[in-house]
Design a protein around this motif. Structure first.
Motif, PDB file in Angstrom:
ATOM      1  N   ASP A   1      64.887   8.225 -50.485  1.00 63.17           N
ATOM      2  CA  ASP A   1      65.899   8.801 -49.604  1.00 63.17           C
ATOM      3  C   ASP A   1      66.050   7.858 -48.419  1.00 63.17           C
ATOM      4  OD1 ASP A   1      67.167  10.265 -47.481  1.00 63.17           O
ATOM      5  OD2 ASP A   1      66.662  12.127 -48.521  1.00 63.17           O
ATOM      6  N   SER A   2      67.124   7.091 -48.434  1.00 66.53           N
ATOM      7  CA  SER A   2      67.300   6.071 -47.391  1.00 66.53           C
ATOM      8  C   SER A   2      67.540   6.688 -46.016  1.00 66.53           C
ATOM      9  CB  SER A   2      68.440   5.108 -47.747  1.00 66.53           C
ATOM     10  OG  SER A   2      69.654   5.805 -47.892  1.00 66.53           O
ATOM     11  N   ALA A   3      68.159   7.858 -45.962  1.00 69.06           N
ATOM     12  CA  ALA A   3      68.392   8.507 -44.672  1.00 69.06           C
ATOM     13  C   ALA A   3      67.071   8.941 -44.035  1.00 69.06           C
ATOM     14  CB  ALA A   3      69.312   9.711 -44.841  1.00 69.06           C
ATOM     15  N   ARG A   4      66.154   9.429 -44.841  1.00 72.05           N
ATOM     16  CA  ARG A   4      64.840   9.872 -44.346  1.00 72.05           C
ATOM     17  C   ARG A   4      63.829   8.745 -44.275  1.00 72.05           C
ATOM     18  NH1 ARG A   4      62.950  15.871 -46.102  1.00 72.05           N
ATOM     19  NH2 ARG A   4      61.121  15.339 -44.905  1.00 72.05           N
ATOM     20  N   GLN A   5      64.140   7.624 -44.951  1.00 76.12           N
ATOM     21  CA  GLN A   5      63.207   6.501 -45.060  1.00 76.12           C
ATOM     22  C   GLN A   5      61.887   6.994 -45.651  1.00 76.12           C
ATOM     23  OE1 GLN A   5      63.700   2.922 -44.130  1.00 76.12           O
ATOM     24  NE2 GLN A   5      65.614   3.860 -44.772  1.00 76.12           N
ATOM     25  N   ALA A   6      62.025   7.748 -46.766  1.00 75.22           N
ATOM     26  CA  ALA A   6      60.864   8.342 -47.409  1.00 75.22           C
ATOM     27  C   ALA A   6      61.117   8.507 -48.905  1.00 75.22           C
ATOM     28  CB  ALA A   6      60.549   9.698 -46.785  1.00 75.22           C
ATOM     29  N   VAL A   7      60.028   8.584 -49.646  1.00 71.11           N
ATOM     30  CA  VAL A   7      60.081   8.846 -51.082  1.00 71.11           C
ATOM     31  C   VAL A   7      59.765  10.318 -51.302  1.00 71.11           C
ATOM     32  CG1 VAL A   7      59.047   8.336 -53.335  1.00 71.11           C
ATOM     33  CG2 VAL A   7      59.379   6.492 -51.670  1.00 71.11           C
TER      34      VAL A   7
ATOM     35  N   ARG B   1      58.173   5.562 -45.636  1.00 74.49           N
ATOM     36  CA  ARG B   1      58.120   4.120 -45.891  1.00 74.49           C
ATOM     37  C   ARG B   1      57.053   3.479 -45.019  1.00 74.49           C
ATOM     38  NH1 ARG B   1      59.953   0.137 -42.995  1.00 74.49           N
ATOM     39  NH2 ARG B   1      61.270   1.515 -41.799  1.00 74.49           N
ATOM     40  N   VAL B   2      56.927   3.931 -43.787  1.00 70.53           N
ATOM     41  CA  VAL B   2      55.934   3.385 -42.855  1.00 70.53           C
ATOM     42  C   VAL B   2      54.517   3.601 -43.395  1.00 70.53           C
ATOM     43  CG1 VAL B   2      54.962   3.612 -40.527  1.00 70.53           C
ATOM     44  CG2 VAL B   2      57.443   3.590 -40.852  1.00 70.53           C
TER      45      VAL B   2
ATOM     46  N   VAL C   1      61.061  -4.083 -48.065  1.00 70.17           N
ATOM     47  CA  VAL C   1      62.413  -4.392 -47.611  1.00 70.17           C
ATOM     48  C   VAL C   1      63.534  -3.707 -48.379  1.00 70.17           C
ATOM     49  CG1 VAL C   1      61.755  -6.603 -46.602  1.00 70.17           C
ATOM     50  CG2 VAL C   1      62.460  -6.500 -48.996  1.00 70.17           C
ATOM     51  N   ASP C   2      63.248  -3.182 -49.572  1.00 65.25           N
ATOM     52  CA  ASP C   2      64.307  -2.525 -50.326  1.00 65.25           C
ATOM     53  C   ASP C   2      63.735  -1.390 -51.168  1.00 65.25           C
ATOM     54  OD1 ASP C   2      63.120  -3.757 -52.547  1.00 65.25           O
ATOM     55  OD2 ASP C   2      64.621  -5.341 -52.652  1.00 65.25           O
ATOM     56  N   GLU C   3      64.640  -0.641 -51.784  1.00 64.75           N
ATOM     57  CA  GLU C   3      64.233   0.533 -52.564  1.00 64.75           C
ATOM     58  C   GLU C   3      63.242   0.172 -53.666  1.00 64.75           C
ATOM     59  OE1 GLU C   3      66.257   3.911 -55.469  1.00 64.75           O
ATOM     60  OE2 GLU C   3      67.545   2.692 -54.186  1.00 64.75           O
ATOM     61  N   SER C   4      63.478  -0.916 -54.332  1.00 63.07           N
ATOM     62  CA  SER C   4      62.592  -1.335 -55.414  1.00 63.07           C
ATOM     63  C   SER C   4      61.172  -1.577 -54.914  1.00 63.07           C
ATOM     64  CB  SER C   4      63.146  -2.595 -56.081  1.00 63.07           C
ATOM     65  OG  SER C   4      62.264  -3.056 -57.065  1.00 63.07           O
ATOM     66  N   ALA C   5      61.046  -2.253 -53.783  1.00 66.17           N
ATOM     67  CA  ALA C   5      59.727  -2.531 -53.206  1.00 66.17           C
ATOM     68  C   ALA C   5      59.034  -1.234 -52.789  1.00 66.17           C
ATOM     69  CB  ALA C   5      59.853  -3.483 -52.016  1.00 66.17           C
ATOM     70  N   VAL C   6      59.794  -0.310 -52.230  1.00 65.36           N
ATOM     71  CA  VAL C   6      59.221   0.973 -51.796  1.00 65.36           C
ATOM     72  C   VAL C   6      58.711   1.756 -53.004  1.00 65.36           C
ATOM     73  CG1 VAL C   6      59.764   3.219 -50.759  1.00 65.36           C
ATOM     74  CG2 VAL C   6      60.610   1.122 -49.691  1.00 65.36           C
ATOM     75  N   LEU C   7      59.528   1.824 -54.057  1.00 67.29           N
ATOM     76  CA  LEU C   7      59.121   2.582 -55.238  1.00 67.29           C
ATOM     77  C   LEU C   7      57.952   1.923 -55.962  1.00 67.29           C
ATOM     78  CD1 LEU C   7      62.591   3.783 -56.571  1.00 67.29           C
ATOM     79  CD2 LEU C   7      60.856   5.113 -55.347  1.00 67.29           C
ATOM     80  N   ASN C   8      57.880   0.598 -55.941  1.00 65.64           N
ATOM     81  CA  ASN C   8      56.728  -0.095 -56.524  1.00 65.64           C
ATOM     82  C   ASN C   8      55.456   0.223 -55.735  1.00 65.64           C
ATOM     83  OD1 ASN C   8      58.076  -1.289 -58.670  1.00 65.64           O
ATOM     84  ND2 ASN C   8      58.552  -3.141 -57.516  1.00 65.64           N
ATOM     85  N   ALA C   9      55.567   0.220 -54.406  1.00 62.33           N
ATOM     86  CA  ALA C   9      54.420   0.561 -53.563  1.00 62.33           C
ATOM     87  C   ALA C   9      54.000   2.005 -53.818  1.00 62.33           C
ATOM     88  CB  ALA C   9      54.760   0.347 -52.089  1.00 62.33           C
TER      89      ALA C   9
ATOM     90  N   LEU D   1      51.958   2.255 -56.957  1.00 66.07           N
ATOM     91  CA  LEU D   1      50.587   1.765 -56.780  1.00 66.07           C
ATOM     92  C   LEU D   1      49.693   2.797 -56.087  1.00 66.07           C
ATOM     93  CD1 LEU D   1      51.314  -1.921 -55.712  1.00 66.07           C
ATOM     94  CD2 LEU D   1      50.370  -1.135 -57.902  1.00 66.07           C
ATOM     95  N   CYS D   2      50.289   3.620 -55.244  1.00 64.37           N
ATOM     96  CA  CYS D   2      49.530   4.602 -54.459  1.00 64.37           C
ATOM     97  C   CYS D   2      49.646   6.026 -54.997  1.00 64.37           C
ATOM     98  CB  CYS D   2      50.035   4.594 -53.017  1.00 64.37           C
ATOM     99  SG  CYS D   2      49.859   3.038 -52.167  1.00 64.37           S
ATOM    100  N   ARG D   3      50.316   6.196 -56.110  1.00 65.55           N
ATOM    101  CA  ARG D   3      50.666   7.532 -56.597  1.00 65.55           C
ATOM    102  C   ARG D   3      49.474   8.496 -56.663  1.00 65.55           C
ATOM    103  NH1 ARG D   3      55.210   9.370 -59.111  1.00 65.55           N
ATOM    104  NH2 ARG D   3      54.909  11.524 -59.693  1.00 65.55           N
ATOM    105  N   PHE D   4      48.363   8.075 -57.268  1.00 61.80           N
ATOM    106  CA  PHE D   4      47.229   8.987 -57.425  1.00 61.80           C
ATOM    107  C   PHE D   4      46.641   9.396 -56.079  1.00 61.80           C
ATOM    108  CE2 PHE D   4      47.302   6.857 -61.617  1.00 61.80           C
ATOM    109  CZ  PHE D   4      47.588   7.983 -62.377  1.00 61.80           C
ATOM    110  N   ASP D   5      46.552   8.453 -55.151  1.00 65.87           N
ATOM    111  CA  ASP D   5      46.085   8.784 -53.800  1.00 65.87           C
ATOM    112  C   ASP D   5      47.034   9.768 -53.126  1.00 65.87           C
ATOM    113  OD1 ASP D   5      43.888   7.113 -54.060  1.00 65.87           O
ATOM    114  OD2 ASP D   5      44.849   5.434 -53.025  1.00 65.87           O
TER     115      ASP D   5
END
Length: 87
Positions: A14-20, A37-38, A49-57, A60-64
């Motif tokens: 969600d780009s408006a919220r800057q959150a997944v 995102r922070v 820097v972009d949606e793809s990078a955020v979703l990849n990150a 990687l952290c999904r289980f946590d």
């Protein structure tokens, strides 16, 4: 792991919220969980820097993140909209 809380394999940026957003279900109720995102940048130690990078990150952290969200749900630490926020 609490069997009453299930996380579906779905996440959206969600780009408006800057959150997944990653939804959970508890007792048939849908709970919107959010991670900023922070938070992801701090966890990964890099600028996302972009949606793809955020979703990849996120991947990687999904289980946590699911563990953190599960604890917040169990503690009933919902925001005013009934969502869980990891910031």
């Amino acid at each position: 792991m609490n069997q009453d809380i299930l996380f579906v394999d779905l996440q959206t940026w969600d780009s408006a919220r800057q959150a997944v957003n990653f939804p959970a279900q508890q007792g048939g109720a849908l709970i919107n969980c959010w991670v900023s995102r922070v938070w992801l940048e701090n966890k990964c130690g890099q600028t996302l820097v972009d949606e793809s990078a955020v979703l990849n990150a996120f991947a990687l952290c999904r289980f946590d993140l699911e563990d953190i969200a599960e604890n917040l749900i169990e503690d009933e630490d919902f925001n005013q909209d009934g969502d869980i926020e990891i910031t």
